[in-house]
Design a protein around this motif. Structure first.
Motif, PDB file in Angstrom:
ATOM      1  N   PRO A 173       0.768  -9.962   5.296  1.00 54.19           N
ATOM      2  CA  PRO A 173       0.908  -8.514   5.494  1.00 54.19           C
ATOM      3  C   PRO A 173       2.363  -8.061   5.597  1.00 54.19           C
ATOM      4  N   ARG A 201       0.124  -0.014  10.408  1.00 55.36           N
ATOM      5  CA  ARG A 201      -0.633  -0.568   9.296  1.00 55.36           C
ATOM      6  C   ARG A 201      -0.087  -1.927   8.885  1.00 55.36           C
ATOM      7  N   TYR A 238       0.096  -3.861   5.311  1.00 53.53           N
ATOM      8  CA  TYR A 238      -0.089  -3.664   3.871  1.00 53.53           C
ATOM      9  C   TYR A 238      -0.209  -5.014   3.160  1.00 53.53           C
ATOM     10  N   TYR A 279      -4.109  -1.407   2.684  1.00 53.81           N
ATOM     11  CA  TYR A 279      -3.650  -1.675   4.050  1.00 53.81           C
ATOM     12  C   TYR A 279      -4.833  -1.639   5.004  1.00 53.81           C
TER      13      TYR A 279
END
Length: 480
Positions: free
Chosen positions: A433, A448, A450, A464
Motif C-alpha cells: 500500500p 487511505r 492505495y 484504495y
C-alpha cells in the motif's frame, strides 16, 4: 581580402512592391525643379510605355490606373540596414554604402562556407524575397566590388560575378564613386576608361582633382586597406511597410505580413534568438493606431512556424478602417535552444510541437477556451490538480510516479471478496500500500491505503481501502 557587393538599383521600388497586395502598374516619383518625374517603374508600368525620367502627368496619360509613390530615402536606408542584419549570418564585417549597396568582407568566412562560389550560392539562395533586381560581385577591394557591381547590375542581374583587379582598367570612369564634375573633367582630358587614368602620376592627379580623389583610387586599386567595419545588431526589431493603396480587408494584409515576418526571421537567425511574443501595429485611415499582439506558448523564430498562427488570428482580429501602414515589432527575446535549431535539418517536416498545437487551438477557439493540467501541492489526489494556462503552470514533483492520469470524478465503491476488491472479478493487487493520511486541517481528512491492481483482462487500476471503514474504492485507471 575578398569583398562582396550586393547592389540593389531599384530598392525604392522593391519597398513599394512589398507593400502591395495585388499586382498593378506602379512608379516611384521624385521632384526635380518643380517637376514630378518617374524614378523607377515596375514591369507592369514599363509594358505600357512608362520609363524612368518621364514626367508623372505623361506617365498617367499612358497608364490610366498608375499608382505613384513618393521616393522615401529614409525607408530605403532602413531597408538596406535590415539587409545588413540578414547578411550578418555570413560575416560581421558589413558596411552600407549610399542608398543601394551593401559591402561585405567575406574573406574570413570562406573556410566556413567551403569557398567563394558556395558562399555566393548561399547568398543568392537566402537573399530575402522581393529585392530583385540585384547585382552580386566579388573583388579584392571594397571599392572595386562596388564599381563592378554598379557596372554590371543591368547586364548580369541576379548573377554572381568574380573579378580580379585586372578587370578595372576596362571599366568606364562613369562608374567611379566621385563627383560628376570630376567625371566630366576626366572625359574632357580624354580619360574615358580606368586604364589610362591609373597610369597617370598621382601627384599630377592630386593637383587637378584633389587628394581625396587619389585616396579613392588607392583604395580602389588595393594600394591601401580601410579599417574593417563592424556591424552591430540593434537590441530590438522593428520594421514597417507603407501601402500605395489603402488595404480594406484582413486577408490583403497577409502578403505584407509575410514580408515583415521574413525580415524578423533574418534578424532572429543573426542573433540566434527566438521570440515569445510579437506585435503588429496598424495605422488606419483616420490616423488611429490599432495593435494586434501575438503571444506564443513557446519561443519561435521561423516564418513557417509563425505565419500559420498569424493566419488563424487574422480571422479573429477586427479591422475598423482601411490600413495605411503596417508595422511589426519584437522587443523580448530568448536564446535559441538546441531543439529549435535546424543545422542538420534545414527543411524539417510538417510535424508541429505540442506548443504550436496549443497556439493554433488558442487562435481557433480563443485563449480562454484552452487549458492544461497543473499540479497543486496536496497529497490528496482529488485536490492535487488544477486547471492552468498552457505553459504557465509551475512544475511540481509528483508525490509518486505510480499515479494514473485518469481519475474518476467520484471514487466508486467496490464490493469485496475474501478481503480483495472486486471489479467484475476479484482484482490482483500488484503494488502497495501507499498510505495517504492528511487533510485534517481543512475538515476534509482522508486516511487511505492505495494499491495498483490488475483486472483479469490485464487492465491496471488504482484502488484504495478506506482505513476507518475498511471499504474498497476505485479511484483511477491507468492507460495500460
Amino acid at each position: 581580402m575578398l569583398w562582396a557587393c550586393l547592389h540593389f538599383p531599384a530598392l525604392a521600388l522593391n519597398l513599394v512592391e512589398q507593400g502591395a497586395a495585388a499586382p498593378a502598374p506602379r512608379v516611384v516619383e521624385v521632384s526635380h525643379r518643380q517637376r514630378r518625374l518617374v524614378l523607377h517603374a515596375n514591369a507592369a508600368a514599363r509594358e505600357q510605355g512608362v520609363v524612368p525620367g518621364m514626367t508623372i502627368p505623361t506617365a498617367q496619360g499612358l497608364v490610366r490606373d498608375l499608382q505613384c509613390r513618393l521616393y522615401d530615402p529614409a525607408a530605403e536606408q532602413q531597408a538596406l540596414t535590415e539587409l545588413g542584419h540578414w547578411a550578418y549570418e555570413f560575416t560581421p564585417h558589413i558596411r552600407c554604402h549610399g542608398q543601394h549597396s551593401l559591402l561585405l568582407e567575406v574573406g574570413r568566412s570562406l573556410k566556413l562556407f567551403g569557398g567563394a562560389r558556395p558562399l555566393a550560392r548561399r547568398l543568392q539562395q537566402q537573399l530575402p524575397a522581393g529585392f530583385e533586381p540585384y547585382g552580386l560581385t566579388f573583388a579584392p577591394t571594397d571599392m572595386a566590388a562596388l564599381l563592378l557591381a554598379r557596372a554590371h547590375a543591368e547586364t548580369h542581374a541576379g548573377q554572381a560575378l568574380f573579378f580580379s583587379l585586372q578587370s578595372l582598367p576596362a571599366c568606364s570612369v562613369q562608374w567611379l564613386e566621385v563627383e560628376d564634375s570630376q567625371k566630366d573633367l576626366l572625359c574632357s582630358m580624354g580619360l574615358h576608361t580606368l586604364e589610362p587614368l591609373l597610369a597617370l602620376p598621382r601627384g599630377a592627379l592630386a593637383r587637378r582633382l584633389g587628394q581625396g580623389f587619389c585616396d579613392y583610387l588607392a583604395q580602389l586599386n588595393g594600394e591601401c586597406e580601410p579599417p574593417l567595419p563592424q556591424w552591430t545588431l540593434p537590441p530590438y526589431f522593428q520594421a514597417e511597410l507603407d501601402f500605395v493603396q489603402e488595404l480594406d480587408n484582413r486577408q490583403s494584409l497577409l502578403f505584407p505580413m509575410r514580408h515583415l515576418l521574413s525580415r524578423l526571421e533574418h534578424y532572429l537567425r543573426a542573433r540566434q534568438v527566438a521570440v515569445p511574443a510579437l506585435e503588429f501595429s496598424l495605422w488606419l485611415r483616420d490616423r488611429q493606431r490599432q495593435q494586434w499582439p501575438l503571444m506564443l506558448s513557446t519561443p519561435l523564430y521561423r516564418v513557417a512556424d509563425i505565419l500559420p498562427l498569424v493566419q488563424l488570428h487574422l480571422e479573429q482580429w477586427s479591422l475598423p478602417a482601411p490600413v495605411l501602414t503596417l508595422q511589426l515589432s519584437a522587443r523580448r527575446f530568448l536564446p535559441l535552444s538546441a531543439g529549435q535549431q535546424d543545422l542538420f535539418q534545414p527543411h524539417p517536416g510538417d510535424d508541429i510541437s505540442r506548443y504550436q498545437l496549443v497556439d493554433r487551438l488558442k487562435a481557433r477557439l480563443g485563449g480562454q477556451q484552452v487549458h492544461s493540467l497543473g499540479m497543486v501541492a496536496d497529497h490528496r489526489p482529488e485536490y492535487g490538480w488544477c486547471s492552468a494556462t498552457p505553459g504557465a503552470g509551475q512544475a511540481l514533483q509528483h508525490p509518486s510516479e505510480q499515479r494514473p492520469f485518469w481519475l474518476l470524478r467520484q471514487p466508486r465503491k467496490l464490493r469485496a471478496s475474501k478481503g480483495l476488491p472486486v471489479y467484475g472479478a476479484p482484482l490482483q493487487l500488484l503494488k502497495g500500500p501507499e498510505r495517504i493520511e492528511t487533510g485534517w486541517w481543512d475538515q476534509q481528512p482522508v486516511n487511505r491505503d492505495y494499491y495498483i491492481a490488475r483486472r483479469d483482462n490485464g487492465q491496471h487500476l488504482w484502488v484504495y481501502r478506506d482505513r476507518p471503514s475498511q471499504d474498497w474504492f476505485l479511484h483511477g485507471l491507468f492507460a495500460r
